[in-house]
Design a protein around this motif. Structure first.
Motif, PDB file in Angstrom:
ATOM      1  N   PHE A   1      -2.523  10.091   6.353  1.00 52.99           N
ATOM      2  CA  PHE A   1      -2.339  10.119   7.787  1.00 52.99           C
ATOM      3  C   PHE A   1      -1.962  11.528   8.211  1.00 52.99           C
ATOM      4  O   PHE A   1      -0.782  11.882   8.238  1.00 52.99           O
ATOM      5  CB  PHE A   1      -1.260   9.110   8.202  1.00 52.99           C
ATOM      6  CG  PHE A   1      -1.637   7.695   7.865  1.00 52.99           C
ATOM      7  CD1 PHE A   1      -2.410   6.947   8.741  1.00 52.99           C
ATOM      8  CD2 PHE A   1      -1.267   7.132   6.657  1.00 52.99           C
ATOM      9  CE1 PHE A   1      -2.784   5.654   8.422  1.00 52.99           C
ATOM     10  CE2 PHE A   1      -1.633   5.844   6.326  1.00 52.99           C
ATOM     11  CZ  PHE A   1      -2.394   5.100   7.214  1.00 52.99           C
ATOM     12  N   PRO A   2      -2.987  12.350   8.515  1.00 51.98           N
ATOM     13  CA  PRO A   2      -2.698  13.700   9.012  1.00 51.98           C
ATOM     14  C   PRO A   2      -2.009  13.593  10.374  1.00 51.98           C
ATOM     15  O   PRO A   2      -2.424  12.804  11.227  1.00 51.98           O
ATOM     16  CB  PRO A   2      -4.074  14.341   9.147  1.00 51.98           C
ATOM     17  CG  PRO A   2      -4.999  13.475   8.352  1.00 51.98           C
ATOM     18  CD  PRO A   2      -4.405  12.109   8.365  1.00 51.98           C
ATOM     19  N   ILE A   3      -0.979  14.360  10.567  1.00 48.57           N
ATOM     20  CA  ILE A   3      -0.158  14.287  11.770  1.00 48.57           C
ATOM     21  C   ILE A   3      -0.251  15.607  12.524  1.00 48.57           C
ATOM     22  O   ILE A   3      -0.136  16.678  11.936  1.00 48.57           O
ATOM     23  CB  ILE A   3       1.313  14.001  11.393  1.00 48.57           C
ATOM     24  CG1 ILE A   3       1.430  12.705  10.598  1.00 48.57           C
ATOM     25  CG2 ILE A   3       2.199  13.998  12.621  1.00 48.57           C
ATOM     26  CD1 ILE A   3       1.019  11.447  11.337  1.00 48.57           C
ATOM     27  N   ALA A   4      -0.414  15.493  13.852  1.00 49.55           N
ATOM     28  CA  ALA A   4      -0.546  16.692  14.681  1.00 49.55           C
ATOM     29  C   ALA A   4       0.685  16.975  15.536  1.00 49.55           C
ATOM     30  O   ALA A   4       0.889  18.104  15.964  1.00 49.55           O
ATOM     31  CB  ALA A   4      -1.775  16.572  15.578  1.00 49.55           C
ATOM     32  N   SER A   5       1.519  15.955  15.811  1.00 47.23           N
ATOM     33  CA  SER A   5       2.681  16.164  16.677  1.00 47.23           C
ATOM     34  C   SER A   5       3.837  15.281  16.228  1.00 47.23           C
ATOM     35  O   SER A   5       3.649  14.292  15.511  1.00 47.23           O
ATOM     36  CB  SER A   5       2.337  15.842  18.128  1.00 47.23           C
ATOM     37  OG  SER A   5       2.138  14.440  18.285  1.00 47.23           O
TER      38      SER A   5
ATOM     39  N   ALA B   1       3.932  11.427  14.809  1.00 47.17           N
ATOM     40  CA  ALA B   1       4.586  11.152  13.527  1.00 47.17           C
ATOM     41  C   ALA B   1       5.565   9.992  13.649  1.00 47.17           C
ATOM     42  O   ALA B   1       5.604   9.110  12.783  1.00 47.17           O
ATOM     43  CB  ALA B   1       5.301  12.404  13.026  1.00 47.17           C
ATOM     44  N   GLU B   2       6.362   9.975  14.709  1.00 44.74           N
ATOM     45  CA  GLU B   2       7.321   8.893  14.912  1.00 44.74           C
ATOM     46  C   GLU B   2       6.607   7.551  15.042  1.00 44.74           C
ATOM     47  O   GLU B   2       6.988   6.575  14.389  1.00 44.74           O
ATOM     48  CB  GLU B   2       8.165   9.153  16.159  1.00 44.74           C
ATOM     49  CG  GLU B   2       9.141  10.285  16.005  1.00 44.74           C
ATOM     50  CD  GLU B   2       9.888  10.599  17.280  1.00 44.74           C
ATOM     51  OE1 GLU B   2       9.784   9.825  18.265  1.00 44.74           O
ATOM     52  OE2 GLU B   2      10.598  11.620  17.313  1.00 44.74           O
ATOM     53  N   ALA B   3       5.574   7.519  15.862  1.00 47.76           N
ATOM     54  CA  ALA B   3       4.824   6.275  16.066  1.00 47.76           C
ATOM     55  C   ALA B   3       4.167   5.823  14.768  1.00 47.76           C
ATOM     56  O   ALA B   3       4.205   4.629  14.419  1.00 47.76           O
ATOM     57  CB  ALA B   3       3.780   6.467  17.163  1.00 47.76           C
TER      58      ALA B   3
ATOM     59  N   LYS C   1       0.848  -1.188   0.000  1.00 48.11           N
ATOM     60  CA  LYS C   1       0.000   0.000   0.000  1.00 48.11           C
ATOM     61  C   LYS C   1       0.886   1.241   0.000  1.00 48.11           C
ATOM     62  O   LYS C   1       2.085   1.166   0.240  1.00 48.11           O
ATOM     63  CB  LYS C   1      -0.897  -0.011   1.243  1.00 48.11           C
ATOM     64  CG  LYS C   1      -1.836  -1.204   1.307  1.00 48.11           C
ATOM     65  CD  LYS C   1      -2.713  -1.159   2.534  1.00 48.11           C
ATOM     66  CE  LYS C   1      -1.930  -1.686   3.728  1.00 48.11           C
ATOM     67  NZ  LYS C   1      -2.740  -1.814   4.938  1.00 48.11           N
ATOM     68  N   ILE C   2       0.246   2.388  -0.267  1.00 49.90           N
ATOM     69  CA  ILE C   2       0.952   3.670  -0.299  1.00 49.90           C
ATOM     70  C   ILE C   2       0.320   4.592   0.739  1.00 49.90           C
ATOM     71  O   ILE C   2      -0.900   4.745   0.780  1.00 49.90           O
ATOM     72  CB  ILE C   2       0.881   4.316  -1.694  1.00 49.90           C
ATOM     73  CG1 ILE C   2       1.510   3.392  -2.735  1.00 49.90           C
ATOM     74  CG2 ILE C   2       1.573   5.681  -1.698  1.00 49.90           C
ATOM     75  CD1 ILE C   2       1.350   3.878  -4.162  1.00 49.90           C
ATOM     76  N   ALA C   3       1.165   5.215   1.548  1.00 49.90           N
ATOM     77  CA  ALA C   3       0.707   6.134   2.590  1.00 49.90           C
ATOM     78  C   ALA C   3       1.250   7.532   2.327  1.00 49.90           C
ATOM     79  O   ALA C   3       2.305   7.692   1.711  1.00 49.90           O
ATOM     80  CB  ALA C   3       1.180   5.655   3.959  1.00 49.90           C
ATOM     81  N   VAL C   4       0.517   8.520   2.820  1.00 51.83           N
ATOM     82  CA  VAL C   4       0.962   9.918   2.757  1.00 51.83           C
ATOM     83  C   VAL C   4       0.821  10.495   4.160  1.00 51.83           C
ATOM     84  O   VAL C   4      -0.262  10.472   4.739  1.00 51.83           O
ATOM     85  CB  VAL C   4       0.132  10.751   1.756  1.00 51.83           C
ATOM     86  CG1 VAL C   4       0.698  12.159   1.647  1.00 51.83           C
ATOM     87  CG2 VAL C   4       0.091  10.090   0.393  1.00 51.83           C
ATOM     88  N   MET C   5       1.928  11.014   4.704  1.00 51.54           N
ATOM     89  CA  MET C   5       1.953  11.602   6.048  1.00 51.54           C
ATOM     90  C   MET C   5       2.283  13.086   5.962  1.00 51.54           C
ATOM     91  O   MET C   5       3.123  13.487   5.164  1.00 51.54           O
ATOM     92  CB  MET C   5       3.040  10.944   6.907  1.00 51.54           C
ATOM     93  CG  MET C   5       2.821   9.517   7.269  1.00 51.54           C
ATOM     94  SD  MET C   5       4.240   8.825   8.197  1.00 51.54           S
ATOM     95  CE  MET C   5       4.465  10.005   9.519  1.00 51.54           C
TER      96      MET C   5
END
Length: 105
Positions: A24-28, A32-34, A3-7
């Motif tokens: 995968f919207p990231i807030a912190s 992001a690391e996890a 699969k392909i992900a976008v962070m």
């Protein structure tokens, strides 16, 4: 099948959902690391990550640099762009094609 992900930040990644990519919207930085480690452990063969977020995760991304999968690729976001995404894509194309595609006489 991989699969392909976008962070990245929501404004930068939400449009990729229309292409069928997992966003995968990231807030912190901690989130992001996890998320990066989770995606790498799952069936994600390509992880696109915004330049701004990649700058915060250099050490974490380096852990995957010698692996074939996942391929972690920087992309420009809506803000905080460094030019690394464009340089990375340009370098990959140069390696595949054998010449600088942006060079003009």
């Amino acid at each position: 099948m991989y699969k392909i992900a976008v962070m990245g930040d929501y404004d930068s990644v939400y449009g990729f959902a229309a292409l069928g990519l997992d966003i995968f919207p990231i807030a912190s930085q901690e989130e992001a690391e996890a998320r990066l480690h989770q995606l790498a452990a799952e069936e994600y063969g390509v992880i696109y990550i915004t330049e701004a977020l990649a700058a915060e995760l250099k050490h974490e991304i380096a852990r995957y640099q010698d692996q074939i999968i996942p391929a972690i690729i920087e992309i420009p976001g809506v803000s905080g762009n460094t030019g690394n995404g464009v340089r990375g894509v340009k370098k990959s194309v140069e390696q595949a094609v054998g010449s600088d595609i942006l060079f003009s006489n």
